[in-house]
Write an enzyme that holds these catalytic residues in place. Structure first.
Site, PDB file in Angstrom:
ATOM      1  CD1 TRP B 318      -3.055   1.319   0.734  1.00 12.89           C
ATOM      2  CD2 TRP B 318      -1.549   2.454   1.945  1.00 12.89           C
ATOM      3  NE1 TRP B 318      -3.567   2.560   0.977  1.00 12.89           N
ATOM      4  CE2 TRP B 318      -2.667   3.281   1.724  1.00 12.89           C
ATOM      5  CE3 TRP B 318      -0.474   2.957   2.685  1.00 12.89           C
ATOM      6  CZ2 TRP B 318      -2.751   4.581   2.214  1.00 12.89           C
ATOM      7  CZ3 TRP B 318      -0.554   4.250   3.166  1.00 12.89           C
ATOM      8  CH2 TRP B 318      -1.676   5.048   2.936  1.00 12.89           C
ATOM      9  CG  HIS B 319       3.313   2.411   3.275  1.00 12.66           C
ATOM     10  ND1 HIS B 319       2.625   1.446   3.966  1.00 12.66           N
ATOM     11  CD2 HIS B 319       3.278   3.521   4.050  1.00 12.66           C
ATOM     12  CE1 HIS B 319       2.211   1.949   5.114  1.00 12.66           C
ATOM     13  NE2 HIS B 319       2.588   3.212   5.192  1.00 12.66           N
ATOM     14  N   GLY B 320       3.724   1.708  -1.374  1.00  8.73           N
ATOM     15  CA  GLY B 320       4.389   2.018  -2.628  1.00  8.73           C
ATOM     16  C   GLY B 320       4.531   0.779  -3.490  1.00  8.73           C
ATOM     17  CG  PHE B 464       2.479   6.711   0.169  1.00  9.68           C
ATOM     18  CD1 PHE B 464       3.375   5.860  -0.447  1.00  9.68           C
ATOM     19  CD2 PHE B 464       2.912   7.475   1.220  1.00  9.68           C
ATOM     20  CE1 PHE B 464       4.667   5.756   0.001  1.00  9.68           C
ATOM     21  CE2 PHE B 464       4.205   7.375   1.682  1.00  9.68           C
ATOM     22  CZ  PHE B 464       5.081   6.514   1.070  1.00  9.68           C
TER      23      PHE B 464
END
Lengths: 374, 464
Positions: B318-320, B464
Site C-alpha cells: 500500500w505504501h508504494g 502514496f
C-alpha cells in the site's frame, strides 16, 4: 467578550490570515525584487490548456510567493529564527564576527577546476600572449578567525595546490593569500563577496609586479566613500539588521579614460571615467565599478604608453581593472558568461599582447562558460 | 494542493471558511463537494474525473446493495464486483508498472513495455475510504447514503483527501447529515492545525534537508549516517503526523471529528505497540477489512500467522509499488509474529529503557528499507551505518550536525507527550488562552517565514 478570550487562538489566527490575504489582494505588486536581483513573476496567463495541465496552478503559486505581503519581513524572520536555533548558515551565508557575512564554502570540484585552468592556459599559449591568472581566495578562508565556531571547511588550500599543479610551467599564478592574510585594511566587503578597493589595490600591485609595471602610488588617489552599501551576501542572508558596509572610490585625478560598453563587442555606448556614480544611489552599489556585469567593456586611455591588455574575468575584476587603466592604452574586459563570440579574432584584430585572467576561486571551480573560451 | 502552502492557508482556506459559514446548513455539503474537487483538481485537473467516477460508482453500489437487501447472493455479487473495480482502479494507476516489471522476468515477456501511468494523488486513501463504505453497507454496519452530494463530500473531503487519516464511513456517517459546528470546536481545530503546521514546516522539512545532506555525502562517516537515518525517522513522523494533525484540525473547523492517527509512536516499548500508535487509521482499516475477515486469530496459530503476513505484505505494498515496500511490510510481519509468539512476554519483564531501545532500533532500521528502493542502496547505506571505513564523522558533516543539533533535540522531545502533559496540567489556568494564542502565532508566522523563504516544501506522502 469572555468567549472571545477563551478562543483567543482562533481569533488571532483568523485576523492574521485574513489581514495577510487582504494585503496580498490590495497591495500594489512590485515588478522587481532588488534584494534578489530578479524580476518577480507576472500574474500567469489563464487558458483552458494551462488550467487543465496544472501549469497555471504552479505558476500562480510562484506568483503568490513572489508577491506575498511583508515578504522581506518573513524572509528576515526566517533567517533570525534559524540563527537563534543555532543554524548559522541555513541560508547559505554565515554570520561571522564584526558584521562579516560569508558565503558558505563550495565543495572542492577538482575536475572542473583543473579543466578550467587548462582552458585558460591553452588560450594564452595558442594566442601567444603574455599571461597570468589571478584567483581571488574566498573571504571565509582568509578571514577564518571571523567565521562562526562551527562551520564547514573552505577548500582554498587544496584548490590553490591544484591550480599551481595544473599551471606549472604554462602560466604564472598570482596568489594573494599571504598578502591578504597580513593586510591591515579591510580586504573583503562585510556584506558582499567581492574585494574592496583596498584589496583590489593590493591585487593591482601584484599584477604590476608580474607584468613589470610600476604601480601608481597609493597617495595619488583621492578616496570618496559611500557609507550605506548592502551587498549580495547581505541580500541572501536575510539578516536585515547587519550594519551597512562602505564602498570606497579611489580616484586618480590625473587619469582620463573613456569606457565603451556592450554585450557583444559592438561598443554600444560610452562613458567618461571608470566610475558609474549613479549606482551609489541604487540598492546594489558594486556596479559603480565599470557598471557591473557586461559581456564586453573597452577602456581607452589615450595618454597611456603601454600595450593592449585583455582581461577575461568575472565580477571580481571590476574594481582592480580600473587601476590597470593607467598603464594600457586599451583594456578589453570580457565576461564569458555574457560574451558568446570567440575571442582569438579580437586578440588579432586589436593587436592585444597580454592577457590577465581574474576569477573568484568559487567561480573558477564552478563556472561552465570557461570551456567556450577560444 | 497541500495544507503547508501559502496558497492553501491564505486563499483556499480563507475563502472556503468564509463562504462555508455564510451559507445555510443545507447547502454546506454541496459547497464542500465543490471546494473538495477544486482542491483536488488544482494540481491535477484530469484526475477529478476519476474522483467523480469513483464517487458515482460507490454511491450507486450502496444504493444497489440496499435495493437487493433481501437477496444475499445478489448483494455478494455487487460487493465482489465493486471491490474488484475499486482494487482494479488502484491497481491500474498504482501497480501496473510494478506488475509489468515483474512479468518481464518471465521468459518470452522480457520485451514487455512498462506503462508510464501518473499516480493520482490520494488514490490509495480515497479508494480505501470508498471500499469501507460499500463493505459497511453490505455488512449492515451503516445505513445507505442516499444523497450523492453528501457521499461525494465524504469521499473527496479535502482535509483528509490527500494524506488521510483514512476515515471509515461509519465514523462520520452522522456528521455528514448533521454537524454541530461551533466556536469551541473551531478553536480546537485551529490549535491542532497550527501544531500540525509547525510539525510539518518547522521540523519535518528541516529534518528532510538534514537527511538529504548527510545521505548524499557518502564519506561523512558512521556518526553522520546514524544521525542521517535518525533525521529521516523524525522527518517521516513529523511530516505524516503533522499532516494528519492539520487534517484533524481542519475537520474540527468544519464540524467533523476524525479519529486520531498518531499517538506518540516513538515512545513505544514494542513493535506491536508501535503499530498501535503509528498511522492508526491504516492499521484499523486492515484489521477490520482484511485481517478479521480472513479469520484473524480465531482459526488457530498457523492461520493467524499466515493472516498476519498477508496483512503486512499488503500494508507494505500500500505504501508504494515496489519490492522494498513489500519487504518493509514483511519485516514488520516477522517482528510482530515473533513478538506474538514469545518476545512480548520477555519485553514486559525487561527494564523499560531496553524495550525502548529495542523498538527504536528496529523502527529506525526499517526506514532504510522504506527509503531506498534498490538492494544496492540499502546495502551501501547499511555499510555506512556499521563500518568505520569513512571514519566516525567528517569535519563538514560534524558542522552540519552541530548546526542542526538544537532542532534535533527539540524534535526528539516533541516525539514524547511532554508538552501535552504540561499543557493539560495548565488546562484551567486563566492565562492559557494567551499562551496558546502566542504559540499559535509563532507557529503560523515562523511557518510562513519558512514557506516564503524557500520553496523546499515537497510533501512526502504524495507518493502514496
Amino acid at each position: 467578550m469572555k468567549k472571545l478570550y477563551q478562543h483567543l487562538s482562533s481569533v488571532v489566527f483568523l485576523v492574521l490570515v485574513f489581514v495577510l490575504m487582504l494585503l496580498f489582494i490590495v497591495l500594489p505588486k512590485q515588478e522587481y525584487s532588488s534584494n534578489e536581483k530578479r524580476v518577480l513573476s507576472d500574474f500567469p496567463a489563464v487558458s483552458a490548456q494551462s488550467v487543465f495541465d496544472g501549469s497555471f496552478g504552479t505558476a500562480f503559486e510562484t506568483y503568490l510567493s513572489d508577491h506575498f505581503p511583508l515578504r522581506s519581513f518573513f524572509v528576515g524572520l526566517n533567517s533570525y529564527y534559524q540563527l537563534m536555533l543555532g543554524n548559522n548558515g541555513a541560508t547559505g551565508i554565515y554570520k561571522g564576527a564584526d558584521g562579516y557575512l560569508f558565503s558558505k564554502p563550495e565543495a572542492l570540484k577538482a575536475d572542473r577546476l583543473t579543466r578550467n585552468t587548462g582552458y585558460l592556459s591553452t588560450f594564452a599559449e595558442k594566442n601567444n600572449l603574455n599571461a597570468a591568472l589571478l584567483a581571488v581566495p574566498t573571504a571565509g578562508y582568509i578571514l577564518d578567525e571571523k567565521l562562526p565556531a562551527v562551520h564547514e571547511e573552505y577548500v582554498d588550500e587544496e584548490a590553490f595546490a591544484l591550480i599551481q599543479n595544473s599551471l606549472a610551467g604554462r602560466m604564472p599564478l598570482i596568489d594573494m593569500r599571504n598578502t591578504f592574510r597580513s593586510a591591515q585594511e579591510q580586504i573583503y566587503y562585510r556584506t558582499d563577496h567581492h574585494i574592496t578597493s583596498a584589496g583590489s589595490y593590493l591585487c593591482y600591485q601584484a599584477i604590476c609586479n608580474q607584468f613589470g609595471l610600476q604601480p601608481v602610488q597609493r597617495s595619488s588617489f583621492s578616496v570618496q566613500t559611500s557609507e550605506d552599501f548592502y551587498g549580495t551576501t547581505y541580500s541572501r542572508s536575510g539578516l536585515w539588521f547587519t550594519k551597512p558596509d562602505t564602498v570606497e572610490i579611489w580616484k586618480d585625478e590625473n587619469l582620463s579614460v573613456k569606457v565603451y560598453v556592450s554585450e557583444d563587442g559592438s561598443e554600444d555606448w560610452t562613458h567618461d571615467g571608470l566610475f558609474f556614480m549613479h549606482h551609489l544611489d541604487a540598492d546594489d552599489q558594486y556596479p559603480v565599478f565599470l557598471d557591473g556585469n557586461h559581456g564586453y567593456v573597452h577602456i581607452r586611455n589615450e595618454n597611456a604608453t603601454g600595450g593592449k591588455l585583455l582581461i577575461v574575468k568575472d565580477s571580481y575584476a571590476h574594481c582592480l581593472t580600473g587601476f590597470l587603466a593607467a598603464h594600457y592604452s586599451d583594456i578589453y574586459m570580457i565576461d564569458l558568461r555574457y560574451y558568446k563570440l570567440s575571442i582569438s579574432p579580437l586578440v588579432a584584430e586589436k593587436g592585444i599582447d597580454s592577457v590577465l585572467f581574474v576569477y573568484g576561486l568559487d567561480n573558477l571551480m564552478t563556472d561552465s562558460n570557461i570551456a567556450w573560451l577560444e | 494542493m497541500v495544507f503547508s502552502s501559502l496558497l492553501f492557508i491564505f486563499l483556499f482556506f480563507t475563502v472556503t471558511v468564509t463562504v462555508y459559514y455564510a451559507l445555510p446548513k443545507r447547502f454546506r455539503n454541496g459547497f464542500l463537494l465543490a471546494v473538495n474537487l477544486l482542491f483536488y483538481g488544482y494540481g491535477e485537473p484530469v484526475f477529478v474525473l476519476l474522483m467523480i467516477f469513483s464517487i458515482t460508482l460507490n454511491w450507486c453500489s450502496g444504493l444497489l446493495l440496499q435495493k437487493c437487501s433481501d437477496n444475499k447472493t445478489k448483494q455478494r455479487i455487487i460487493l465482489i464486483v465493486n471491490v474488484l473495480v475499486n482494487i482494479g482502479l488502484l491497481g491500474y494507476f498504482k501497480y501496473a508498472g510494478f506488475v509489468c516489471g515483474m512479468l518481464r522476468h518471465i521468459p518470452g515477456l522480457s520485451e514487455l513495455a512498462i506503462p508510464e501511468i501518473a499516480l493520482p494523488i490520494g488514490i490509495s486513501f480515497y479508494t480505501f475510504q470508498t471500499m469501507s463504505y460499500v463493505i459497511d453497507v453490505y455488512r449492515g454496519d451503516c445505513r445507505v447514503q442516499k444523497s450523492f452530494v453528501a457521499f461525494g463530500a465524504y469521499v473527496s473531503l479535502f482535509p483528509q483527501l490527500i494524506a488521510g487519516p483514512i476515515v471509515r464511513y461509519h465514523d462520520v456517517a452522522d456528521q455528514l447529515d448533521t454537524r454541530h459546528e461551533n466556536f469551541a470546536e473551531f478553536d480546537k481545530g485551529v490549535k491542532i492545525f497550527l501544531v500540525g503546521l509547525a510539525k510539518k514546516v518547522l521540523i519535518a522539512n528541516r529534518m528532510g534537508q538534514l537527511w538529504d545532506v548527510l545521505r548524499a555525502d557518502e564519506e561523512a562517516g558512521l556518526v553522520a549516517a546514524w544521525v542521517g537515518i535518525l533525521a529521516y525517522s523524525l522527518q517521516i513522523y513529523f511530516d505524516f503526523s503533522g499532516y494528519s494533525d492539520m487534517a484533524i484540525g481542519l475537520g474540527h473547523m468544519f464540524g467533523f471529528d476524525f479519529l486520531k492517527n498518531f499517538d506518540y509512536p516513538y515512545i513505544s516499548k514494542s513493535i506491536t505497540e508501535f503499530w498501535r500508535r503509528w498511522h492508526i487509521s491504516l492499521g484499523t482499516w486492515f484489521r477490520e477489512y482484511v485481517y478479521i475477515p480472513l479469520g484473524g486469530n480465531r482459526k488457530g496459530k498457523v492461520r493467524q500467522i499466515l493472516n498476519i503476513f498477508v496483512v503486512w505484505a499488503l500494508t507494505g505494498l500500500w505504501h508504494g509499488a515496489s519490492w522494498n515496500f513489500v519487504f518493509w511490510g514483511v519485516y514488520f510481519g516477522i517482528l510482530l509474529t515473533i513478538e506474538k509468539l514469545f518476545l512480548l512476554k520477555v519485553l514486559k519483564k525487561l527494564p523499560a529503557f531496553i524495550s525502548h531501545i529495542y523498538t527504536l532500533f528496529l523502527v529506525v532500521i526499517s526506514w532504510i528499507f522504506f527509503y531506498f528502493e534498490t538492494t544496492d542502496g540499502i546495502f551501501s547505506f547499511m555499510g555506512r551505518l556499521f563500518s568505520l571505513a569513512d571514519g566516525w564523522v567528517s569535519q563538514n558533516a560534524a558542522a552540519t550536525i552541530l548546526t542542526s543539533l538544537p532542532l534535533l533535540l527539540i524534535a526528539i522531545v516533541a516525539c514524547t507527550p511532554l508538552a501535552k502533559t504540561i499543557r493539560q496540567k495548565l488546562e484551567n489556568k486563566a492565562f492559557v488562552p494567551v499562551t496558546d494564542a502566542l504559540a499559535g502565532v509563532a507557529s503560523l508566522l515562523l511557518s510562513v517565514g519558512s514557506l516564503v523563504y524557500d520553496s523546499y516544501n515537497p510533501f512526502l506522502y504524495f507518493r502514496f
